[in-house]
Design an enzyme around this catalytic site. Sequence first.
Site, PDB file in Angstrom:
ATOM      1  N   LYS B  79     -18.539 -43.305 -43.500  1.00 57.21           N
ATOM      2  CA  LYS B  79     -17.780 -44.254 -44.324  1.00 57.21           C
ATOM      3  C   LYS B  79     -18.681 -44.796 -45.431  1.00 57.21           C
ATOM      4  O   LYS B  79     -19.842 -45.147 -45.167  1.00 57.21           O
ATOM      5  CB  LYS B  79     -17.259 -45.401 -43.438  1.00 57.21           C
ATOM      6  CG  LYS B  79     -16.305 -46.356 -44.147  1.00 57.21           C
ATOM      7  CD  LYS B  79     -15.758 -47.432 -43.196  1.00 57.21           C
ATOM      8  CE  LYS B  79     -14.756 -48.348 -43.900  1.00 57.21           C
ATOM      9  NZ  LYS B  79     -14.198 -49.372 -42.990  1.00 57.21           N
ATOM     10  N   SER B 160      -9.112 -50.145 -43.272  1.00 59.11           N
ATOM     11  CA  SER B 160      -9.827 -49.633 -44.420  1.00 59.11           C
ATOM     12  C   SER B 160     -10.492 -48.273 -44.190  1.00 59.11           C
ATOM     13  O   SER B 160     -10.787 -47.596 -45.161  1.00 59.11           O
ATOM     14  CB  SER B 160     -10.908 -50.640 -44.830  1.00 59.11           C
ATOM     15  OG  SER B 160     -11.891 -50.759 -43.815  1.00 59.11           O
ATOM     16  N   SER B 184      -9.781 -52.300 -38.952  1.00 60.74           N
ATOM     17  CA  SER B 184     -10.043 -51.190 -39.873  1.00 60.74           C
ATOM     18  C   SER B 184     -10.478 -49.883 -39.223  1.00 60.74           C
ATOM     19  O   SER B 184     -10.577 -48.860 -39.895  1.00 60.74           O
ATOM     20  CB  SER B 184     -11.088 -51.594 -40.914  1.00 60.74           C
ATOM     21  OG  SER B 184     -10.486 -52.379 -41.917  1.00 60.74           O
TER      22      SER B 184
END
Lengths: 498, 494
Positions: B79, B160, B184
């Site tokens: 990420k 997210s 998330s």
Amino acid sequence: MSSYRIQGATGEWEVVIGLEVHAQVTSKAKLFSGASTAFGAEPNSQVSLVDAAMPGMLPVPNRECIRQAVRTGMAIEAEINKYSRFDRKNYFYADLPQGYQISQLYHPIVGEGSLHIEADEKAGIPEDKVIGIERIHVEQDAGKLMHDQHPTMSYVDLNRSGVALMEIVSKPDMRSPAEAGAYVRKLRSILRYVGSCDGNMEEGSMRADVNVSVRKPGEPFGTRTETKNVNSVRFVMQVIEYEANRQVDVLENGGSVDQETRLFDPNTGTTRTMRSKEDAHDYRYFPDPDLLPLELEDGFLDECRASLPELPDAKRARYETELGLTPYNARELTAEVETFARFETLLAATAKGIGKPEAEVATQVANWALSVAPGVMKSLGEEANPAHATAEAQASILDMQAKGEISGGQAKEIYEIVLKTGRDPGEIADSEGLKQVSDTGAIETAIDQIIANNEDKVAEYRGGKDKLFGFFVGQTMKAMQGKANPAVVNQILKDKLG
Amino acid sequence: MTELTNLGVKAIRDGVAGGDFTAREVAEAFNTAVAEAAELNAFIVTTPDHALAAADAVDAKRARGEALGAMGGVPIGMKDLFATRGVQTSAASHILEGFKPEYESTVSQNLWDAGAGMLGKLNLDQFAMGSSNETSYFGNVVSPWRKAGGANTDMSPGGSSGGSSSAVAARIAPAATGTDTGGSIRQPAAFTGICGIKPTYGRCSRWGVVAFASSLDQAGPMARSVEDCAIMLEAMAGFDPKDATSLDMPVPDWEAALSADLKGKKIGIPKEYRMDGTDEEILKSWEQGKEWLRDAGAEIVDVSLPHTKYALPAYYIVAPAEASSNLARYDGVRYGLRDLPDGAGLQDMYAATRAAGFGDEVKRRILIGTYVLSAGFYDAYYTQAQKIRTLVAQDFANAFGQCDAILAPTTPTASFPLNSLNEDPLTMYLNDVFAVPASLAGLPAMSVPAMLNSDGLPLGLQVVGKPFDEQGVLDVGLAIQQRAEFEAKPEKWW
């Protein structure tokens, strides 16, 4: 009792003063990063990723900084908060990389304490006074902006960014510039005793925000102003003097004092508005979520307490009671770390050399340390090499003096040579002829000669003119070229003159 | 031979160790799959060379007969919130576009040390603020899943960690890192039919992770099986003296201790999670989940988490408050974007830089956070929210007096089409209503795929455990996984 008052057109005004002293914590590393704190390094050479607030960087508290704050709190007999917390103070400025300063608003590490200042009539402090201390909290220092490096841009130096400061907040307990000056000096002395701050105001290790208000005696507190970043004791006193008079003028001319932040201009000795209350930042304080609350364990507190040295008040009392020094000498010797350290080393060496308890030689050593030695050093100026001012050399001089081998004048002369050359005092005394003659034979011979040459004066003396004794002493000393031991001379003269 | 890109963490690790294939072959297969999947927009930056270099190192170790590490030979997606040395770390923002850190986050370093390699930096909602992956400066990620009969509408992969969920579901990465502040990891995992676990707050170091809300942010793995999550979490977790909130506890061998036998375990069903507006099919999956856990030997008990309804509002005070302060460092002075209009002073530079550098959602949260911390509002908002946070944590503590783990839906709906909710931030925020309470309480929580809904979209079930009891969470997850037999995968259209 004489109080400090400002004489206004409408009568007397009293000044109310509170100080927030920022003291840089003595530690190798910063409050939340491992970067060095040494003064004077190349710009931006002591900046860690944390200090530069790079993305994802996190603060980790430096145990030594916490320890120093706790020890300082103990030294002012303050309450130590076993639970404290760090808060963020949010504002934007180019010298503040994180966009917030980590400080302690809600739960400071040190609570209420106090500090004693001594009466000093000459300085305008009529009596001993206790100044309350509200709190001590630890916080990060900011970086430094340099505006003189480029015509249109400012440069940023982050070496100071993140350095640990203690903010020591007094209560509004001071009533004159002299008291404020004494408070700062005493606080500085304690910090230096404890070793938690070097107290170097020129390098910015210690600076004060000065809160001043005025009121008619007996009335409630007036509106205060805060003058920021004042970096010497003299300036603190100047700020108070100026601010108090300015506020009295404003009030007596029908105006009101604005609660505002002001700046001091050392060149003019005046203060001016920096920002008014309306422009005051909303700092949006909140607990720093990167840091857990600080919880101090008993073992840690015990260690902090055990590591405290003898503090100025206790030392001064001991010098008076145990060493028999005068209050003046005791105060002078204990004011600075260097002074008492030199004194105690010299005292120990002298007592050992002479073979007497410290209390018996303390007064002699104190006089030497406070007036004789500094006087010689000062008179030599550049010629003196301070490295030669060793305790051994001085102790050896004091030893010779105590034994009557040299006079006070000779002690000074020997010390002058020591400071210039580093030679051994005993050797100087021998080779330079700087020794008193205590040899009774030589002195007796000289006195016999003088008595023989001055029969008329001997008769007058014996007839009751006691004052002539000084004449005989003078003659003897002259004959002995000043090197006779005065005590021995006196004794022999008394014996012979009857 | 099996297609390598269909393999998960465990299969790749064991296959490389056993000599079934080389780590380089695996890396090459995934590098190719990543390159072919540009339409998903899952990666902001690809790093095929990093994956190959790590693979070669593992192959060389194997040749020397050395241990290969817990993630030996497994290439993963990272990420783009984790700082990676020399590789752009943008948090999907314009303000950090082009920023290449000189440091490596603790979590990513732990993974490299365990033998993993990096396929690239995964897209996300800007600064991890969003639930649909539509706030990225680098464009939204597209879910590999499509609605049955949905006219090829692009669906949200969740957020997210939407790049992570999309990539793992699409089989262009066997696993990926995620971060979870208020759901998330779990919400995108649920949307894309994969597993994801947020460990207890403090298990994974936050050092080197771009901060959103420090008291909530936690890293965790996203993969296609509970076992893979256990393996990868073990590699990521561990005490880090550089993070003052890091847990100073040993990391258990979660993989070895995995057990789907729940005899003697009690599973709590919180009645407050039965909310108005929750999709009927979601409720059905929850019922199904209870059945599966009963089947695994667990006893199902009703529990109450009375402050649940206050959790989301409290979260949207605490998280923006911390974010408003955490994001103050992006000021154009030291790194990242600098917008210096002609004749501008310092304040103008801040304003221009931040106006240009932050997206709308980030600005919205900075404004909210600044407001709730302001003088005069602090007590009404921030202080109240912190009290609620305490009460929510107390709710869980009470519930765990009666049960070992809690079962709930992960989300109130399945995935939704991109651009369908972004006019209405509140509806978007509501998507995290089931995820946020565990975040506020710092508890380990996991999403495991349960079934497809009538639109052919995945639904996830959430397991919340006691503090430090990742094992309990993983075990319940494994019991669900074994009974759900979720084999569905998105049909390749990219």
